[in-house]
Design a protein around this motif. Structure first.
Motif, PDB file in Angstrom:
ATOM      1  N   ALA A  43       0.733  -1.176  -0.054  1.00  0.00           N
ATOM      2  CA  ALA A  43      -0.028   0.133  -0.084  1.00  0.00           C
ATOM      3  C   ALA A  43       0.647   1.205   0.073  1.00  0.00           C
ATOM      4  CB  ALA A  43      -0.829  -0.355   1.009  1.00  0.00           C
ATOM      5  N   SER A  44       2.124   1.446   0.647  1.00  0.00           N
ATOM      6  CA  SER A  44       2.711   2.017   0.817  1.00  0.00           C
ATOM      7  C   SER A  44       3.972   2.054  -0.710  1.00  0.00           C
ATOM      8  CB  SER A  44       3.726   2.285   1.805  1.00  0.00           C
ATOM      9  OG  SER A  44       3.176   2.122   3.030  1.00  0.00           O
ATOM     10  N   HIS A  46       2.777   1.503  -3.256  1.00  0.00           N
ATOM     11  CA  HIS A  46       1.261   2.484  -4.097  1.00  0.00           C
ATOM     12  C   HIS A  46       2.025   4.189  -3.575  1.00  0.00           C
ATOM     13  CE1 HIS A  46      -2.629   2.535  -6.599  1.00  0.00           C
ATOM     14  NE2 HIS A  46      -2.932   3.295  -6.004  1.00  0.00           N
ATOM     15  N   MET A  47       1.303   4.574  -2.490  1.00  0.00           N
ATOM     16  CA  MET A  47       1.495   5.892  -2.735  1.00  0.00           C
ATOM     17  C   MET A  47       2.572   6.358  -3.255  1.00  0.00           C
ATOM     18  SD  MET A  47      -0.830   7.777  -1.783  1.00  0.00           S
ATOM     19  CE  MET A  47      -0.245   8.376  -2.715  1.00  0.00           C
ATOM     20  N   LEU A  50       2.386   6.674  -7.198  1.00  0.00           N
ATOM     21  CA  LEU A  50       1.466   7.777  -7.794  1.00  0.00           C
ATOM     22  C   LEU A  50       2.207   9.390  -7.386  1.00  0.00           C
ATOM     23  CD1 LEU A  50      -2.053   7.071  -5.677  1.00  0.00           C
ATOM     24  CD2 LEU A  50      -1.809   6.543  -7.758  1.00  0.00           C
ATOM     25  N   ASN A  51       3.497   9.187  -6.225  1.00  0.00           N
ATOM     26  CA  ASN A  51       4.098  10.771  -6.607  1.00  0.00           C
ATOM     27  C   ASN A  51       4.951  10.998  -7.516  1.00  0.00           C
ATOM     28  OD1 ASN A  51       3.300  11.747  -3.753  1.00  0.00           O
ATOM     29  ND2 ASN A  51       3.908  10.480  -2.762  1.00  0.00           N
ATOM     30  N   GLU A  53       4.448   9.615 -10.714  1.00  0.00           N
ATOM     31  CA  GLU A  53       3.849   8.827 -11.397  1.00  0.00           C
ATOM     32  C   GLU A  53       4.172   9.744 -12.792  1.00  0.00           C
ATOM     33  OE1 GLU A  53      -0.565   8.309 -11.590  1.00  0.00           O
ATOM     34  OE2 GLU A  53      -1.148   7.314 -13.355  1.00  0.00           O
ATOM     35  N   ALA A  54       4.497   9.916 -14.240  1.00  0.00           N
ATOM     36  CA  ALA A  54       4.409   9.475 -15.227  1.00  0.00           C
ATOM     37  C   ALA A  54       3.461  10.537 -15.631  1.00  0.00           C
ATOM     38  CB  ALA A  54       5.284   8.745 -16.274  1.00  0.00           C
ATOM     39  N   VAL A  55       3.735  11.708 -16.316  1.00  0.00           N
ATOM     40  CA  VAL A  55       3.332  12.914 -17.253  1.00  0.00           C
ATOM     41  C   VAL A  55       2.684  12.499 -18.473  1.00  0.00           C
ATOM     42  CG1 VAL A  55       2.180  15.087 -16.733  1.00  0.00           C
ATOM     43  CG2 VAL A  55       3.240  13.850 -14.602  1.00  0.00           C
ATOM     44  N   PRO A  56       1.537  12.037 -19.016  1.00  0.00           N
ATOM     45  CA  PRO A  56       2.331  11.849 -20.823  1.00  0.00           C
ATOM     46  C   PRO A  56       2.735  13.199 -20.483  1.00  0.00           C
ATOM     47  CG  PRO A  56      -0.609  10.815 -19.244  1.00  0.00           C
ATOM     48  CD  PRO A  56       0.034  12.133 -18.362  1.00  0.00           C
TER      49      PRO A  56
ATOM     50  N   ASN B   9       5.888  17.800  -2.187  1.00  0.00           N
ATOM     51  CA  ASN B   9       5.622  16.676  -3.816  1.00  0.00           C
ATOM     52  C   ASN B   9       5.621  18.155  -4.754  1.00  0.00           C
ATOM     53  OD1 ASN B   9       6.154  15.550  -6.070  1.00  0.00           O
ATOM     54  ND2 ASN B   9       4.485  13.772  -5.154  1.00  0.00           N
ATOM     55  N   LEU B  12       4.789  17.336  -7.779  1.00  0.00           N
ATOM     56  CA  LEU B  12       2.909  17.571  -9.138  1.00  0.00           C
ATOM     57  C   LEU B  12       2.490  19.136  -8.099  1.00  0.00           C
ATOM     58  CD1 LEU B  12       2.115  13.918  -6.792  1.00  0.00           C
ATOM     59  CD2 LEU B  12       2.202  14.560  -9.370  1.00  0.00           C
ATOM     60  N   ALA B  22      -3.590  16.378 -18.200  1.00  0.00           N
ATOM     61  CA  ALA B  22      -2.905  15.290 -18.477  1.00  0.00           C
ATOM     62  C   ALA B  22      -2.992  13.806 -17.960  1.00  0.00           C
ATOM     63  CB  ALA B  22      -1.977  15.637 -19.596  1.00  0.00           C
ATOM     64  N   LEU B  23      -2.657  14.678 -16.950  1.00  0.00           N
ATOM     65  CA  LEU B  23      -2.478  13.797 -15.782  1.00  0.00           C
ATOM     66  C   LEU B  23      -3.778  13.497 -15.231  1.00  0.00           C
ATOM     67  CD1 LEU B  23      -1.145  12.011 -13.935  1.00  0.00           C
ATOM     68  CD2 LEU B  23      -0.921  14.153 -12.182  1.00  0.00           C
ATOM     69  N   LYS B  26      -5.550  11.481 -17.315  1.00  0.00           N
ATOM     70  CA  LYS B  26      -5.036   9.842 -17.480  1.00  0.00           C
ATOM     71  C   LYS B  26      -5.791   8.914 -16.223  1.00  0.00           C
ATOM     72  CE  LYS B  26      -0.642   6.970 -16.160  1.00  0.00           C
ATOM     73  NZ  LYS B  26       0.471   7.692 -15.843  1.00  0.00           N
ATOM     74  N   LYS B  27      -5.650   9.270 -14.712  1.00  0.00           N
ATOM     75  CA  LYS B  27      -6.365   9.011 -13.208  1.00  0.00           C
ATOM     76  C   LYS B  27      -8.062   8.981 -14.268  1.00  0.00           C
ATOM     77  CE  LYS B  27      -2.937  10.647 -10.371  1.00  0.00           C
ATOM     78  NZ  LYS B  27      -2.029  11.059  -9.196  1.00  0.00           N
ATOM     79  N   ARG B  30      -8.688   6.449 -15.443  1.00  0.00           N
ATOM     80  CA  ARG B  30      -8.459   4.559 -14.761  1.00  0.00           C
ATOM     81  C   ARG B  30      -9.345   4.593 -13.415  1.00  0.00           C
ATOM     82  NH1 ARG B  30      -2.261   5.899 -12.675  1.00  0.00           N
ATOM     83  NH2 ARG B  30      -3.019   6.841 -11.554  1.00  0.00           N
ATOM     84  N   GLU B 119      -3.713   4.255   3.736  1.00  0.00           N
ATOM     85  CA  GLU B 119      -2.556   5.500   2.672  1.00  0.00           C
ATOM     86  C   GLU B 119      -2.685   7.240   2.296  1.00  0.00           C
ATOM     87  OE1 GLU B 119       0.856   5.489   2.928  1.00  0.00           O
ATOM     88  OE2 GLU B 119       1.153   3.645   3.711  1.00  0.00           O
ATOM     89  N   TRP B 120      -3.688   6.611   0.787  1.00  0.00           N
ATOM     90  CA  TRP B 120      -4.001   7.932   0.042  1.00  0.00           C
ATOM     91  C   TRP B 120      -4.577   9.503   1.058  1.00  0.00           C
ATOM     92  CZ3 TRP B 120      -9.143   9.441  -0.687  1.00  0.00           C
ATOM     93  CH2 TRP B 120      -9.143  10.464  -2.002  1.00  0.00           C
ATOM     94  N   GLU B 123      -2.163  10.954   3.118  1.00  0.00           N
ATOM     95  CA  GLU B 123      -1.708  11.565   1.627  1.00  0.00           C
ATOM     96  C   GLU B 123      -1.776  13.134   1.573  1.00  0.00           C
ATOM     97  OE1 GLU B 123       1.568  10.186   1.384  1.00  0.00           O
ATOM     98  OE2 GLU B 123       2.715  12.005  -0.404  1.00  0.00           O
ATOM     99  N   MET B 274      -4.723  14.811  -6.532  1.00  0.00           N
ATOM    100  CA  MET B 274      -5.604  14.140  -6.466  1.00  0.00           C
ATOM    101  C   MET B 274      -6.818  13.881  -6.613  1.00  0.00           C
ATOM    102  SD  MET B 274      -3.395  12.022  -4.516  1.00  0.00           S
ATOM    103  CE  MET B 274      -2.171  12.366  -3.394  1.00  0.00           C
ATOM    104  N   ASP B 303      -7.468   8.825  -7.174  1.00  0.00           N
ATOM    105  CA  ASP B 303      -6.574   7.802  -7.123  1.00  0.00           C
ATOM    106  C   ASP B 303      -7.337   6.430  -5.293  1.00  0.00           C
ATOM    107  OD1 ASP B 303      -5.058   8.470  -8.155  1.00  0.00           O
ATOM    108  OD2 ASP B 303      -4.575  10.033  -7.205  1.00  0.00           O
ATOM    109  N   TYR B 305      -9.536   3.655  -4.263  1.00  0.00           N
ATOM    110  CA  TYR B 305     -10.227   2.514  -5.023  1.00  0.00           C
ATOM    111  C   TYR B 305     -11.193   1.624  -4.342  1.00  0.00           C
ATOM    112  CZ  TYR B 305      -7.156   3.493  -8.599  1.00  0.00           C
ATOM    113  OH  TYR B 305      -5.844   4.159  -9.562  1.00  0.00           O
TER     114      TYR B 305
END
Lengths: 57, 446
Positions: A43-44, A46-47, A50-51, A53-56, B9, B12, B22-23, B26-27, B30, B119-120, B123, B274, B303, B305
């Motif tokens: 789970a960590s 995964h976070m 997300l932090n 993550e490539a931006v398209p 961060n 971001l 764009a991000l 994409k999200k 998803r 966790e999210w 965050e 987010m 994000d 789920y």
């Protein structure tokens, strides 16, 4: 003091971490102490993913 | 770790707008695909609208996705699996967290989260606590009754993530909490605006402690009520504690989506990495993009789920803006934060009335106490507003205070009020969301 990593390098290492943790998770059904702890680690991770993550484009 | 960086961060929070969008696309695709594939409820809703995951090519397409309202959740939660129903997207054994809405606008809704979702949550909170100056050396006091409501739970976990030392105020009473803050020299705190003011009042009157001088709390993050960005309320809190007060916005079904940064721009940033926010006309449903216009916030948690929050009708009223912030974040901002609720703003005598406008007037008059109540009713065919207030001191000249209050209210709300003074300390005190506005014309409180 280590040199700062680029976002791409961090991202790649996070993916390595994920694969390792997933492998341990999948192979630890018989040991709850391992299985449940690695579940939290996933789970960590995964976070982390997300932090960084490539931006398209 | 560099604690001097103002961003949790930087990658971001300072992303160029086009890349941020764009991000988000994409999200969105998803989470939409995830919900479509894993929840019978979502799949049915989208199929009925003729939508499949592949149909969403641009952010404009997102507006075609049906909204979800709180009222839709109750019938869903009567289905299997108990107690969440078929909006649940994970097996029950994956759920680790139960929370529920406060039910102020109806029956409570149950909210499941997995540990990953939790966790999210943490965050999202960590992002804004860092922006508000929380650092590992902070000792944060949480005067919060840890229970089924999400409230400051995520703040607790976010503090751990940031590295702060967290002191859970749990079931302590108000005086014990104040004494514990003093004993441990806590540097920061989180509570509702009402409780922040109530604690200061108790400290002074019951314990002879002046929080501004005798306590070391210098950062306060508030939530749950609009007061954090109501200028008069914010000033009262900052003066009472000699602390910087920060607002944030969130909801059980959504997550912590908005925050005030250290530049105090007079509004809330949206955490756009987010969350995806859209503002629409409350009556026509048309998207609003023109700066200065107000509308209803429709929001997606990108994000989350277990029970996805996709195009959720928050009922929050916000203002569109293209204002940039001195903090350097590229995230969009809502001036004044959440300026009202679609279900709170009500017509009285034909005039639109937002309860926060009354709060701003009452709290801008220093001779008045922090507490007040508003009751709207019918007298014959005519709407009637009763405002109950307390003087700050029992010796106050209530006649001149009443005149001053009446003039200010007329000026700010264009309405006349019956004003009743109550002895100091007699109006109800609240620890969580205050219920100060009652409209009996609707058959109950708002």
């Amino acid at each position: 003091m280590s040199e700062a990593l680029s976002l791409k390098e961090i991202s790649s290492k996070v993916e390595d971490l994920r694969k390792l943790a997933q492998e341990i998770y999948d192979g630890s059904d018989d040991i709850p102490a391992v299985n449940r702890n690695v579940k939290r680690i996933l789970a960590s991770i995964h976070m982390l993913t997300l932090n960084v993550e490539a931006v398209p484009d | 770790m560099k604690t001097s960086t103002p961003y949790w961060n930087v990658n971001l929070e300072t992303l160029a707008r086009d890349r941020l969008q764009a991000l988000q696309l994409k999200k969105f695709r998803r989470i939409f695909t995830w919900a479509y594939e894993n929840s019978k409820f979502h799949r049915g809703l989208y199929q009925e609208a003729g939508l499949e995951p592949g149909d969403l090519k641009t952010l404009e397409d997102v507006a075609r996705v049906p909204k979800i309202e709180k009222s839709m959740m109750l019938p869903i939660q009567r289905k299997d699996p108990f107690p969440y129903g078929d909006a649940l997207c994970v097996p029950l054994e994956e759920v680790t967290e139960f929370r529920q809405t406060s039910g102020t606008t109806g029956q409570p809704v149950y909210q499941p989260d997995t540990w990953q979702d939790w966790e999210w949550w943490a965050e999202c909170w960590a992002t804004f606590l860092w922006a508000q100056g929380y650092r590992p050396l902070d000792r944060v006091f949480l005067p919060f009754g840890y229970n089924v409501f999400v409230a400051f739970w995520a703040g607790h976990y976010a503090c751990e993530k940031v590295g702060c030392e967290i002191v859970p105020g749990g079931v302590l009473d108000t005086q014990s909490r104040i004494l514990k803050i003093q004993e441990l020299r806590a540097t920061a705190m989180m509570a509702t605006p009402t409780y922040v003011l109530g604690m200061a009042d108790t400290a002074v009157k019951k314990l002879g402690i002046n929080p501004a001088k005798d306590l070391g709390v210098r950062k306060i993050t508030v939530a749950g009520e609009p007061g954090g960005l109501v200028p008069a309320t914010k000033k009262r809190m900052e003066d009472a504690w000699n602390a910087e007060v920060f607002d944030h916005a969130g909801a059980t079904e959504i997550g912590a989506w908005g925050f005030e940064c250290g530049s105090h721009p007079g509004g809330l940033h949206v955490n756009e990495a987010m969350f995806l926010t859209q503002i629409e006309d409350p009556e026509t449903g048309e998207l609003i993009t023109e700066p200065g216009k107000r509308g209803k916030l429709v929001i997606t948690a990108l994000d989350r789920y277990a029970q996805p929050c996709i195009r959720f009708d928050s009922k929050d009223i916000v203002e569109v803006s293209d204002q940039e912030c001195a903090c350097g974040r590229t995230y969009r901002m809502f001036p004044g934060g959440v300026v009202g609720r679609a279900d709170d703003i009500t017509k009285v005598k034909g005039v639109l009335l937002a309860p926060s406008a009354i709060e701003d007037v009452v709290r801008s008059i220093s001779e008045l106490g922090d507490e007040y109540e508003v009751e709207v009713s019918k007298r014959g065919d005519v709407d009637h507003i009763l405002l109950k207030v307390e003087p700050a001191e029992d010796t106050a000249d209530t006649k001149s205070l009443e005149d001053k209050l009446r003039t200010e209210l007329r000026l700010k709300t264009n309405l006349g009020y019956e004003i009743q003074f109550y002895k100091r300390g007699t109006l109800p005190r609240y620890e969580v969301k205050a219920k100060r506005f009652k409209d009996s014309r609707k058959g109950g409180g708002a």
